[in-house]
Design a protein around this motif. Structure first.
Motif, PDB file in Angstrom:
ATOM      1  N   ASP A  13      51.392 -81.549  -5.620  1.00  0.00           N
ATOM      2  CA  ASP A  13      50.375 -81.049  -6.366  1.00  0.00           C
ATOM      3  C   ASP A  13      49.310 -82.309  -6.077  1.00  0.00           C
ATOM      4  N   LYS A  35      57.047 -78.203  -2.400  1.00  0.00           N
ATOM      5  CA  LYS A  35      56.437 -77.243  -2.951  1.00  0.00           C
ATOM      6  C   LYS A  35      54.803 -77.319  -2.719  1.00  0.00           C
ATOM      7  N   ASP A  62      54.057 -71.727  -3.915  1.00  0.00           N
ATOM      8  CA  ASP A  62      54.326 -71.507  -5.421  1.00  0.00           C
ATOM      9  C   ASP A  62      52.705 -71.032  -5.839  1.00  0.00           C
ATOM     10  N   LYS A  64      52.556 -67.957  -7.820  1.00  0.00           N
ATOM     11  CA  LYS A  64      52.661 -67.358  -8.761  1.00  0.00           C
ATOM     12  C   LYS A  64      51.935 -65.954  -8.986  1.00  0.00           C
ATOM     13  N   ILE A 124      59.019 -67.810 -18.085  1.00  0.00           N
ATOM     14  CA  ILE A 124      58.100 -68.172 -19.149  1.00  0.00           C
ATOM     15  C   ILE A 124      57.589 -69.640 -18.729  1.00  0.00           C
ATOM     16  N   PRO A 172      61.810 -76.473 -13.204  1.00  0.00           N
ATOM     17  CA  PRO A 172      60.620 -77.567 -13.195  1.00  0.00           C
ATOM     18  C   PRO A 172      60.666 -78.464 -14.661  1.00  0.00           C
ATOM     19  N   ARG A 175      62.081 -84.895 -15.926  1.00  0.00           N
ATOM     20  CA  ARG A 175      61.553 -86.165 -16.136  1.00  0.00           C
ATOM     21  C   ARG A 175      62.883 -87.108 -16.303  1.00  0.00           C
ATOM     22  N   VAL A 202      62.477 -78.888  -9.570  1.00  0.00           N
ATOM     23  CA  VAL A 202      61.249 -79.307  -9.023  1.00  0.00           C
ATOM     24  C   VAL A 202      60.518 -80.153  -9.587  1.00  0.00           C
ATOM     25  N   VAL A 203      60.134 -81.364  -8.992  1.00  0.00           N
ATOM     26  CA  VAL A 203      59.680 -82.618  -9.722  1.00  0.00           C
ATOM     27  C   VAL A 203      58.300 -83.020  -8.916  1.00  0.00           C
ATOM     28  N   GLY A 204      57.294 -83.017  -9.638  1.00  0.00           N
ATOM     29  CA  GLY A 204      56.007 -83.372  -9.168  1.00  0.00           C
ATOM     30  C   GLY A 204      55.730 -84.935  -9.737  1.00  0.00           C
ATOM     31  N   ARG A 205      54.866 -84.939 -10.859  1.00  0.00           N
ATOM     32  CA  ARG A 205      54.479 -86.355 -11.241  1.00  0.00           C
ATOM     33  C   ARG A 205      55.467 -87.555 -11.229  1.00  0.00           C
ATOM     34  N   PRO A 206      56.523 -87.367 -11.817  1.00  0.00           N
ATOM     35  CA  PRO A 206      57.464 -88.319 -11.621  1.00  0.00           C
ATOM     36  C   PRO A 206      57.818 -89.111 -10.114  1.00  0.00           C
TER      37      PRO A 206
HETATM   38  O1  C5P Z   1      54.609 -82.782 -12.237  1.00  0.00           O
HETATM   39  P1  C5P Z   1      55.461 -82.014 -12.736  1.00  0.00           P
HETATM   40  O2  C5P Z   1      57.207 -82.373 -12.447  1.00  0.00           O
HETATM   41  O3  C5P Z   1      55.456 -81.415 -14.310  1.00  0.00           O
HETATM   42  O4  C5P Z   1      55.318 -80.489 -11.808  1.00  0.00           O
HETATM   43  C1  C5P Z   1      56.028 -79.316 -12.105  1.00  0.00           C
HETATM   44  C2  C5P Z   1      55.722 -78.401 -11.032  1.00  0.00           C
HETATM   45  O5  C5P Z   1      56.347 -77.268 -11.379  1.00  0.00           O
HETATM   46  C3  C5P Z   1      54.297 -78.069 -11.112  1.00  0.00           C
HETATM   47  O6  C5P Z   1      53.856 -77.910  -9.802  1.00  0.00           O
HETATM   48  C4  C5P Z   1      54.139 -76.615 -12.004  1.00  0.00           C
HETATM   49  O7  C5P Z   1      53.187 -75.761 -11.453  1.00  0.00           O
HETATM   50  C5  C5P Z   1      55.516 -76.232 -11.355  1.00  0.00           C
HETATM   51  N1  C5P Z   1      56.109 -74.991 -12.705  1.00  0.00           N
HETATM   52  C6  C5P Z   1      56.303 -75.513 -13.958  1.00  0.00           C
HETATM   53  N2  C5P Z   1      56.763 -74.654 -14.920  1.00  0.00           N
HETATM   54  C7  C5P Z   1      57.005 -73.333 -14.294  1.00  0.00           C
HETATM   55  C8  C5P Z   1      56.580 -72.871 -12.913  1.00  0.00           C
HETATM   56  C9  C5P Z   1      56.330 -73.962 -12.362  1.00  0.00           C
HETATM   57  O8  C5P Z   1      55.964 -76.560 -14.414  1.00  0.00           O
HETATM   58  N3  C5P Z   1      57.515 -72.303 -15.380  1.00  0.00           N
END
Ligand code: C5P
Length: 223
Positions: A13, A35, A62, A64, A124, A172, A175, A202-206
């Motif tokens: 992201d 992703k 992704d 959605k 959700i 996702p 943390r 799924v991990v983004g910011r960390p």
């Molecule tokens: O940065 P972070 O770890 O919160 O990123 C989570 C990723 O997962 C983001 O790209 C967000 O769009 C995605 N996501 C989510 N919740 C969902 C589906 C996708 O956080 N239910």
């Protein structure tokens, strides 16, 4: 935990292309998946996605999808031609739209010889409150129409896996212990997610907000 690297999906992201490439270079050797969501896809488009796929990494698109059945079906047709590992739809789009997406993806892959992508259904959003019955109803629908997996919280994973063992659960909201939770309401650690039976996290910011992506990913996986 063995195999954890292959179960890690890093959310790119980011609006900085060089940074995206650095994250991919730092982690792709470990078998991590990546992703591309609405931020990077809107900014850099399908050609950039194809460039990443050419590097032999698994890409999860992704976006959605949530629209009328005809639009979802036609979008799924275009996505299936990109060669992604997986893509997302909203399960709330309903049975007719989801069945149309499934049929289209299978047909396009057969006819054009492209990789058959996994279809993952958003239950959700993890930034929203949910009740178990809402999630269970949507997962039941996913199973009925042959959706391969669902995006769900770790809290829901154990229940989903016991009712539908073949459905993949992608979680996702992961943390490290003690991290700032940001906008995610239902968060958990990687260890707790895997113990609950989650197939992929799924991990983004960390990871992407750290200076050393490999160390950040290791820290997250090893707890
Ligand atoms: O940065 P972070 O770890 O919160 O990123 C989570 C990723 O997962 C983001 O790209 C967000 O769009 C995605 N996501 C989510 N919740 C969902 C589906 C996708 O956080 N239910």
């Amino acid at each position: 935990m063995s195999n954890s690297w292959e179960k890690l999906i890093v959310a790119l992201d980011l609006e900085d292309k060089d940074k995206i490439i650095k994250v991919v270079e730092a982690l792709s050797g470990r078998g991590v998946k990546f992703k591309i969501g609405s931020i990077a896809f809107t900014k850099f488009g399908p050609r950039f996605l194809s460039d990443i796929i050419k590097e032999k990494v698994d890409v999860f698109l992704d976006l959605k999808l949530y629209d009328i059945p005809n639009t979802m079906k036609r979008t799924a047709s275009v996505i299936a031609q990109l060669g992604c590992w997986a893509f997302t739809v909203h399960l709330q789009a309903g049975e007719k739209a989801l069945a149309a997406v499934k049929e289209e993806v299978v047909n396009v892959s057969k006819q054009r010889g492209c990789r058959l992508p996994l279809i993952l259904g958003v239950t959700i959003l993890t930034s929203s409150q949910s009740v178990d019955s809402d999630v269970d109803g949507l997962v039941g629908l996913a199973d009925k129409v042959g959706i391969d997996g669902v995006i769900a919280s770790a809290r829901d994973a154990r229940r989903i896996k016991s009712n539908y063992p073949d459905i993949k659960v992608v979680t996702p909201g992961i943390r490290n212990t003690g991290d700032d939770i940001g906008d995610q309401l239902r968060i958990t650690t990687a260890q707790v997610a895997f113990e609950a039976g989650v197939d992929y996290i799924v991990v983004g910011r960390p990871i992407i907000n750290e200076d050393n992506y490999l160390d950040a990913a290791k820290h997250l996986l090893e707890g």
